[in-house]
Scaffold this motif. Structure first.
Motif, short mmCIF file in Angstrom:
data_model
loop_
_atom_site.label_atom_id
_atom_site.label_comp_id
_atom_site.label_asym_id
_atom_site.label_seq_id
_atom_site.Cartn_x
_atom_site.Cartn_y
_atom_site.Cartn_z
N SER A 207 0.86 -1.19 0.00
CA SER A 207 0.00 0.00 0.00
C SER A 207 0.89 1.24 0.00
N ASP A 208 0.32 2.38 -0.39
CA ASP A 208 1.06 3.64 -0.24
C ASP A 208 1.01 4.13 1.21
N THR A 209 0.23 3.44 2.05
CA THR A 209 0.21 3.78 3.48
C THR A 209 1.52 3.44 4.16
N VAL A 210 2.37 2.62 3.52
CA VAL A 210 3.62 2.21 4.17
C VAL A 210 4.73 3.26 4.03
N THR A 211 4.48 4.31 3.27
CA THR A 211 5.51 5.33 3.03
C THR A 211 6.02 5.93 4.34
N ARG A 212 7.34 6.08 4.39
CA ARG A 212 7.98 6.67 5.57
C ARG A 212 8.08 8.19 5.41
N THR B 45 2.26 1.66 -6.07
CA THR B 45 3.53 2.37 -6.17
C THR B 45 3.46 3.63 -5.30
N HIS B 46 4.62 4.05 -4.82
CA HIS B 46 4.68 5.20 -3.90
C HIS B 46 6.11 5.70 -3.78
N LYS B 47 6.31 6.69 -2.93
CA LYS B 47 7.62 7.33 -2.80
C LYS B 47 8.77 6.36 -2.54
N ASP B 48 8.51 5.30 -1.78
CA ASP B 48 9.60 4.41 -1.40
C ASP B 48 9.77 3.22 -2.35
N LYS C 71 -0.96 8.54 2.82
CA LYS C 71 -0.81 7.55 1.72
C LYS C 71 0.32 8.03 0.81
N GLY C 72 0.01 8.33 -0.46
CA GLY C 72 1.10 8.74 -1.35
C GLY C 72 1.85 9.98 -0.86
#
Ligand code: TLP
Length: 353
Positions: free
Chosen positions: A26-31, A335-338, A219-220
């Motif tokens: 998920s994009d919720t995992v982004t740090r 997909t996301h920042k990390d 999120k993202g």
């Protein structure tokens, strides 16, 4: 003092890494970013339940302005934002129209009924898009047997429809429909910033269609926690009461709101990179191993892979790639920042044989 060079920041940034894993769940995992940590460390704080936390106030004012609404409220999660909006918009004998695969209906534990005694009435959409004309027949007449049709919810982007962007025309038609029937319109805009990135339509234009809109910062946009809910002054003041009722009054919340402000200001522009990577992933997975993938509008990639989803998740795990099987026929990659280009290639290199 800038945090970047400090030992504390080094410790933090080590814990930021995914231990070499690419996490597509998920994009919720982004740090949080370094700038977020810095903002958090320096955030002036008060007590938000007393209404005097300067960092929360700054975030709420910025969000209200960005969404072109009179006011905004910082809440712990997207789920709470939706549930607060429904509770605040509706009387106790109300019915809520919403799409059959919407997050509010599928993934919020029946909160409309549990928390607010509201009756959901679902409409099946096409890639998440309800035909607004078909809703006309669902509006209840004035009869003591019936609940009152009070609220319509739209989800943009639509999660279960593969991150699909709702056409702006549909939103305008929905607004006309709700006005005509003296109903309210709430947008579950958990990923409305992805819609903005995909279409270039400003957030204020999206928000202008509705009485209220939520937007997740976690999120993202990569903040550690939090969602903003925007609407007119009266709605937000009632929503603030509902937030307290639901246990969402957060005291020195400025420490996280400070990261949320960085998220809303600085992190929207890069979302299109996530969309490009999602498109590359979809293209690479489509057609292989009997998989089929509809080209995504944004950052969610749903893969139809009859009978193979769990096996593929396992094969991914062997290659330090984390993803989700929704059932044995469907996978979701986000997909996301990390996630970078190499991570996408890592997925494409996974084989079931
Ligand atoms: N979605 C999560 C899961 O709950 C499915 C995810 O990983 O995608 N609206 C929409 C459209 C959402 O996708 C989500 C979260 C929410 C609301 C709720 O947000 P949170 O998790 O902050 O309560």
């Amino acid at each position: 003092m800038p945090l970047n060079g400090s030992p504390l920041f080094c410790e933090w940034s080590q814990s930021l890494s995914f231990q070499g894993k690419a996490d597509f769940r998920s994009d919720t995992v982004t740090r949080p970013t370094a700038k977020m940590y810095e903002a958090m460390a320096q955030a002036p704080l008060g007590d938000d339940v007393f209404g005097d936390d300067p960092s929360v106030i700054a975030l709420e004012e910025y969000a209200a302005d960005l969404f072109g609404k009179e006011a905004a409220l910082y809440v712990p999660s997207g789920t709470m934002a939706n549930q607060i909006a429904c509770r605040t918009h509706c009387r106790r004998d109300a019915e809520v129209l919403l799409e059959a695969t919407s997050h509010v209906f599928l993934y919020e534990q029946g909160g409309l009924a549990q928390l607010s005694g509201l009756q959901p009435r679902c409409v099946v959409g096409d890639r998440g898009v309800m035909a607004i004309a078909d809703l006309e027949t669902l509006v209840r007449g004035d009869d003591p047997h019936f609940p009152v049709t009070e609220l319509l919810i739209l989800e943009n982007t639509h999660n279960s429809a593969g991150g699909a962007v709702l056409p702006f025309d549909t939103m305008l038609t929905a607004q006309e429909f709700t006005k005509k029937h003296n109903m309210r319109l709430h947008i579950d805009g958990a990923r409305i910033t992805n819609a903005e990135a995909a279409t270039g339509i400003p957030l204020a234009d999206y928000a202008s269609c509705a009485d209220s809109i939520s937007c997740c910062l976690s999120k993202g946009l990569s903040a550690p926690v939090g969602t903003v809910l925007a609407g007119d002054r009266e709605f937000i003041s009632q929503a603030r009461r509902t937030r307290k009722l639901f246990g969402g009054g957060m005291r020195q919340a400025g420490v996280i709101a400070a990261a949320g402000l960085v998220a809303l200001r600085d992190m929207r522009a890069r979302l299109k990179d996530d969309h490009i990577r999602a498109a590359r992933l979809a293209e690479g997975l489509n057609g292989r191993d009997g998989f089929s993938v509809v080209a995504p509008d944004t950052n969610l990639v749903y893969v139809s892979c009859p009978g193979k989803a769990h096996a593929f998740v396992e094969a991914c795990a062997q290659n330090d790639v984390m993803t989700l099987a929704l059932n044995d026929d469907t996978l979701r990659f986000v997909t996301h920042k990390d996630i970078d280009d190499r991570d996408v290639e890592r997925v494409l290199a996974v084989s079931l044989t």
